[in-house]
Design an enzyme around this catalytic site. Structure first.
Site, PDB file in Angstrom:
ATOM      1  N   GLY A  10       0.822  -1.217   0.000  1.00 42.67           N
ATOM      2  CA  GLY A  10       0.000   0.000   0.000  1.00 42.67           C
ATOM      3  C   GLY A  10       0.852   1.261   0.000  1.00 42.67           C
ATOM      4  O   GLY A  10       2.037   1.236   0.351  1.00 42.67           O
ATOM      5  N   ARG A  14      -2.424   8.298   3.991  1.00 45.88           N
ATOM      6  CA  ARG A  14      -2.612   9.171   5.153  1.00 45.88           C
ATOM      7  C   ARG A  14      -1.289   9.656   5.758  1.00 45.88           C
ATOM      8  O   ARG A  14      -1.271  10.572   6.574  1.00 45.88           O
ATOM      9  CB  ARG A  14      -3.463   8.438   6.209  1.00 45.88           C
ATOM     10  CG  ARG A  14      -4.911   8.308   5.810  1.00 45.88           C
ATOM     11  CD  ARG A  14      -5.656   7.289   6.671  1.00 45.88           C
ATOM     12  NE  ARG A  14      -5.414   5.903   6.248  1.00 45.88           N
ATOM     13  CZ  ARG A  14      -5.919   4.825   6.850  1.00 45.88           C
ATOM     14  NH1 ARG A  14      -6.680   4.963   7.920  1.00 45.88           N
ATOM     15  NH2 ARG A  14      -5.675   3.612   6.401  1.00 45.88           N
ATOM     16  N   THR A  79      -6.348  -5.573   0.780  1.00 46.17           N
ATOM     17  CA  THR A  79      -5.531  -6.574   1.471  1.00 46.17           C
ATOM     18  C   THR A  79      -5.838  -7.999   0.978  1.00 46.17           C
ATOM     19  O   THR A  79      -4.950  -8.849   0.930  1.00 46.17           O
ATOM     20  CB  THR A  79      -5.745  -6.492   2.994  1.00 46.17           C
ATOM     21  OG1 THR A  79      -7.153  -6.485   3.265  1.00 46.17           O
ATOM     22  CG2 THR A  79      -5.147  -5.221   3.574  1.00 46.17           C
ATOM     23  N   GLY A 140     -10.852  -2.301  11.888  1.00 45.29           N
ATOM     24  CA  GLY A 140     -11.967  -3.189  11.606  1.00 45.29           C
ATOM     25  C   GLY A 140     -12.496  -3.747  12.922  1.00 45.29           C
ATOM     26  O   GLY A 140     -11.715  -4.123  13.789  1.00 45.29           O
ATOM     27  N   ARG A 329      33.378  12.371  13.017  1.00 40.87           N
ATOM     28  CA  ARG A 329      32.497  11.896  11.942  1.00 40.87           C
ATOM     29  C   ARG A 329      33.310  11.162  10.885  1.00 40.87           C
ATOM     30  O   ARG A 329      34.514  11.382  10.737  1.00 40.87           O
ATOM     31  CB  ARG A 329      31.756  13.068  11.302  1.00 40.87           C
ATOM     32  CG  ARG A 329      32.692  14.041  10.615  1.00 40.87           C
ATOM     33  CD  ARG A 329      31.967  15.267  10.115  1.00 40.87           C
ATOM     34  NE  ARG A 329      32.911  16.223   9.567  1.00 40.87           N
ATOM     35  CZ  ARG A 329      33.204  16.324   8.279  1.00 40.87           C
ATOM     36  NH1 ARG A 329      32.624  15.545   7.393  1.00 40.87           N
ATOM     37  NH2 ARG A 329      34.080  17.221   7.862  1.00 40.87           N
TER      38      ARG A 329
HETATM   39  C1  UD1 Z   1      -6.557  -3.218   7.976  1.00 43.20           C
HETATM   40  C2  UD1 Z   1      -7.729  -4.218   8.196  1.00 43.20           C
HETATM   41  C3  UD1 Z   1      -8.464  -3.806   9.483  1.00 43.20           C
HETATM   42  C4  UD1 Z   1      -7.489  -3.818  10.651  1.00 43.20           C
HETATM   43  C5  UD1 Z   1      -6.263  -2.944  10.360  1.00 43.20           C
HETATM   44  C6  UD1 Z   1      -5.223  -3.174  11.437  1.00 43.20           C
HETATM   45  C7  UD1 Z   1      -8.479  -4.942   5.989  1.00 43.20           C
HETATM   46  C8  UD1 Z   1      -9.546  -4.840   4.969  1.00 43.20           C
HETATM   47  N1  UD1 Z   1      -8.630  -4.174   7.068  1.00 43.20           N
HETATM   48  O1  UD1 Z   1      -7.125  -1.948   7.767  1.00 43.20           O
HETATM   49  O2  UD1 Z   1      -9.525  -4.710   9.724  1.00 43.20           O
HETATM   50  O3  UD1 Z   1      -8.144  -3.377  11.828  1.00 43.20           O
HETATM   51  O4  UD1 Z   1      -5.678  -3.274   9.090  1.00 43.20           O
HETATM   52  O5  UD1 Z   1      -4.128  -2.307  11.289  1.00 43.20           O
HETATM   53  O6  UD1 Z   1      -7.572  -5.722   5.834  1.00 43.20           O
HETATM   54  N2  UD1 Z   1      -1.811  -3.369   1.606  1.00 43.20           N
HETATM   55  C9  UD1 Z   1      -1.336  -4.046   0.519  1.00 43.20           C
HETATM   56  N3  UD1 Z   1      -2.060  -4.036  -0.639  1.00 43.20           N
HETATM   57  C10 UD1 Z   1      -3.242  -3.373  -0.735  1.00 43.20           C
HETATM   58  C11 UD1 Z   1      -3.730  -2.684   0.385  1.00 43.20           C
HETATM   59  C12 UD1 Z   1      -2.986  -2.703   1.554  1.00 43.20           C
HETATM   60  O7  UD1 Z   1      -0.262  -4.655   0.569  1.00 43.20           O
HETATM   61  O8  UD1 Z   1      -3.846  -3.423  -1.821  1.00 43.20           O
HETATM   62  C13 UD1 Z   1      -0.998  -3.380   2.845  1.00 43.20           C
HETATM   63  C14 UD1 Z   1      -0.589  -2.001   3.327  1.00 43.20           C
HETATM   64  O9  UD1 Z   1       0.670  -1.642   2.799  1.00 43.20           O
HETATM   65  C15 UD1 Z   1      -0.553  -2.173   4.835  1.00 43.20           C
HETATM   66  C16 UD1 Z   1      -1.554  -3.280   5.112  1.00 43.20           C
HETATM   67  O10 UD1 Z   1      -1.783  -3.915   3.877  1.00 43.20           O
HETATM   68  O11 UD1 Z   1       0.728  -2.569   5.288  1.00 43.20           O
HETATM   69  C17 UD1 Z   1      -2.868  -2.763   5.692  1.00 43.20           C
HETATM   70  O12 UD1 Z   1      -3.442  -1.851   4.794  1.00 43.20           O
HETATM   71  P1  UD1 Z   1      -4.222  -0.569   5.289  1.00 43.20           P
HETATM   72  O13 UD1 Z   1      -4.761   0.143   4.108  1.00 43.20           O
HETATM   73  O14 UD1 Z   1      -3.398   0.217   6.238  1.00 43.20           O
HETATM   74  O15 UD1 Z   1      -5.442  -1.265   6.071  1.00 43.20           O
HETATM   75  P2  UD1 Z   1      -6.321  -0.645   7.244  1.00 43.20           P
HETATM   76  O16 UD1 Z   1      -7.310   0.286   6.674  1.00 43.20           O
HETATM   77  O17 UD1 Z   1      -5.446  -0.151   8.314  1.00 43.20           O
HETATM   78 CA    CA Z   2      -3.299   0.165   8.543  1.00 42.67          CA
END
Ligand code: UD1
Ligand code: CA
Length: 449
Positions: A10, A14, A79, A140, A329
């Site tokens: 991702g 934010r 995810t 979540g 350094r």
């Molecule tokens: C996710 C969970 C949420 C949980 C939270 C905990 C899902 C749908 N939601 O939400 O339930 O409470 O994490 O921190 O999983 N990523 C990818 N590919 C993508 C999208 C994301 O590799 O297409 C990776 C991101 O780099 C990140 C992780 O997955 O390291 C989580 O993604 P993020 O968008 O932060 O999920 P949250 O909205 O935090």
């Molecule tokens: Ca997250």
């Protein structure tokens, strides 16, 4: 047998950063390195990192670890979509898959072991890590029946106001029986508020799933913005400092001190206020560092003192005193029992044992022997505008105040340099060199002009 997959594709919108989120630093390591570190003691059979946004940068930053396999998710559709990318790589695999979010850096290995144990003992299709958060905003929400059997995971954006009140959240850490997950992965749908393929949807489709609540909810903090990054840093700092204090290190005013988790300290080291220890730094017993110092990627021996100084990429041997206001350094090595004092800068320089550079000096690209005394204000002119040159100073040699040593230059052993000299030619052992114009005194000058 367990295979580990870390979600790191991702962008981290934010964070409002040009750097991919998982490469942001937390102490001495990036977020994703912290996650890797937490799984390492589990000795996974494979470590797969799913990369996508700025994949090249993420790979380059992690390349030192040759045991990693990178799997590309070229478009980031959620995810669940990220984990779908593993399908061709894990064909026929019959073990468990431990999935971790690359932005959850404070997990303890013990917690992961607990998760795996529950998963295996109960022969679950999947087991997920959950926490009861005082403020569950952004996570979540996880709904279970009384026996920790999972019923539903609802992302905050898809929650009804009533569901949003639920304080049990998904940590983003899951253990799956891979064969069961592989069956449901191809059928995920993106009919939700974010139009993404959620891994959390797969969790509820695989069969019997248990939730394991983590005891210390701080472990599961996810980093989505810089505020959460700062909160995580605070938690990590508290952990690191508690560990060192219990191991026999004195921290005076711990709140004003920061220590990377890559630092090694021995008992009876004293760290004074406003001191920062970074990178691969190690400090041996009896040393007193600070106040007001920064030590980075440096090794300090026993009984070293450093006051109000900056030391980077350097080695300092036992009993040497640095500062106040010194700057070491770029590959400096200082022997034992030396004194590097007020307003002294050393760069790419080696000082033998019991050598002093006590006041107002710059030594660059210099090798000095043992028991050398560098007089106040001695400067090496090491740069001719194009190239850097070395200065060699023999044992027991003394430079007078305000000498300029124009490199390349070799001063032998037991040489004396007269104060105010500009030395441009090599000087043999046991010599006095005077390289300045003779003083002229004209008496009665005022009457004449
Ligand atoms: C996710 C969970 C949420 C949980 C939270 C905990 C899902 C749908 N939601 O939400 O339930 O409470 O994490 O921190 O999983 N990523 C990818 N590919 C993508 C999208 C994301 O590799 O297409 C990776 C991101 O780099 C990140 C992780 O997955 O390291 C989580 O993604 P993020 O968008 O932060 O999920 P949250 O909205 O935090
Ligand atoms: Ca997250």
């Amino acid at each position: 047998m367990v295979v580990v997959a870390i979600l790191a594709a991702g962008r981290g919108t934010r964070m409002k950063s040009s750097l991919p989120k998982v490469l942001h630093a937390l102490g001495g390591r990036s977020l994703v390195e912290k996650v890797l570190e937490s799984v390492e003691p589990l000795s996974p059979s494979r470590r797969m990192v799913i990369v996508g946004y700025q994949a090249q940068e993420v790979k380059a930053a992690m390349q030192l670890n040759s045991s990693l396999e990178f799997v590309e998710q070229t478009v980031q559709l959620g995810t669940g979509h990220a984990i779908q990318q593993l399908l061709p790589h894990l064909e026929g695999y019959t073990g468990d898959l431990l999935v971790l979010n690359g932005d959850v850096p404070l997990l303890r290995t013990e917690t992961l072991k607990q998760l795996l144990l529950t998963h295996q003992q109960n022969q679950n299709a999947a087991t997920i890590l959950t926490a009861q958060l005082p403020d569950p905003k952004g996570y979540g929400r996880v709904f279970c029946n009384g026996e920790h059997i999972l019923q539903q995971i609802v992302e905050e954006k898809d929650c009804t106001p009533a569901q949003r009140q639920n304080q049990r959240v998904n940590a983003g850490v899951y253990c799956f029986r891979w064969q069961d997950l592989a069956k449901v992965l191809p059928h995920l749908e993106a009919n939700n508020a974010q139009k993404e393929y959620y891994l959390t949807d797969a969790v509820t489709q695989v069969g019997l799933v248990m939730a394991v609540d983590v005891a210390d909810y701080q472990e599961i903090l996810g980093i989505n913005d810089r505020l959460q990054l700062a909160t995580a840093y605070e938690i990590l700092q508290r952990r690191i400092k508690e560990q060192w204090m219990l191991a026999g290190v004195t921290l005076i005013d711990p709140n004003s001190i920061t220590i990377d988790d890559t630092v090694e300290l021995q008992p009876d080291v004293i760290i004074e206020p406003q001191t920062h220890l970074r990178g691969k730094t190690s400090i041996k017993t009896g040393s007193r560092i600070g106040p007001g110092s920064l030590i980075e990627n440096s090794q300090l021996g026993e009984n070293v003192t450093v006051q109000y100084s900056v030391v980077t990429d350097s080695i300092v041997q036992a009993g040497t005193r640095i500062g106040p206001y010194s700057h070491l350094r770029g590959h400096v090595e200082v022997g034992s029992g030396c004194r590097v004092g007020n307003f002294v800068e050393l760069k790419n320089t080696h000082l033998g044992d019991r050598t002093n550079v006590a006041h107002l000096s710059y030594l660059g690209d210099t090798t000095a022997g043992t028991q050398v005394n560098i007089g106040a204000g001695t400067i090496t002119a090491n740069y001719d505008g194009v190239k850097k040159h070395r200065t060699k100073i023999g044992d027991r040699t003394k430079t007078g105040s305000n000498s300029v040593l124009v490199a390349p230059l070799t001063l032998g052993d037991d040489v004396y340099v007269a104060a105010g000299s500009t030395v441009t030619e090599d000087v043999p052992n046991d010599s006095l060199v005077i390289a300045r114009s003779r003083q002229v005194v004209k008496p009665g000058w005022r009457q004449k002009v």
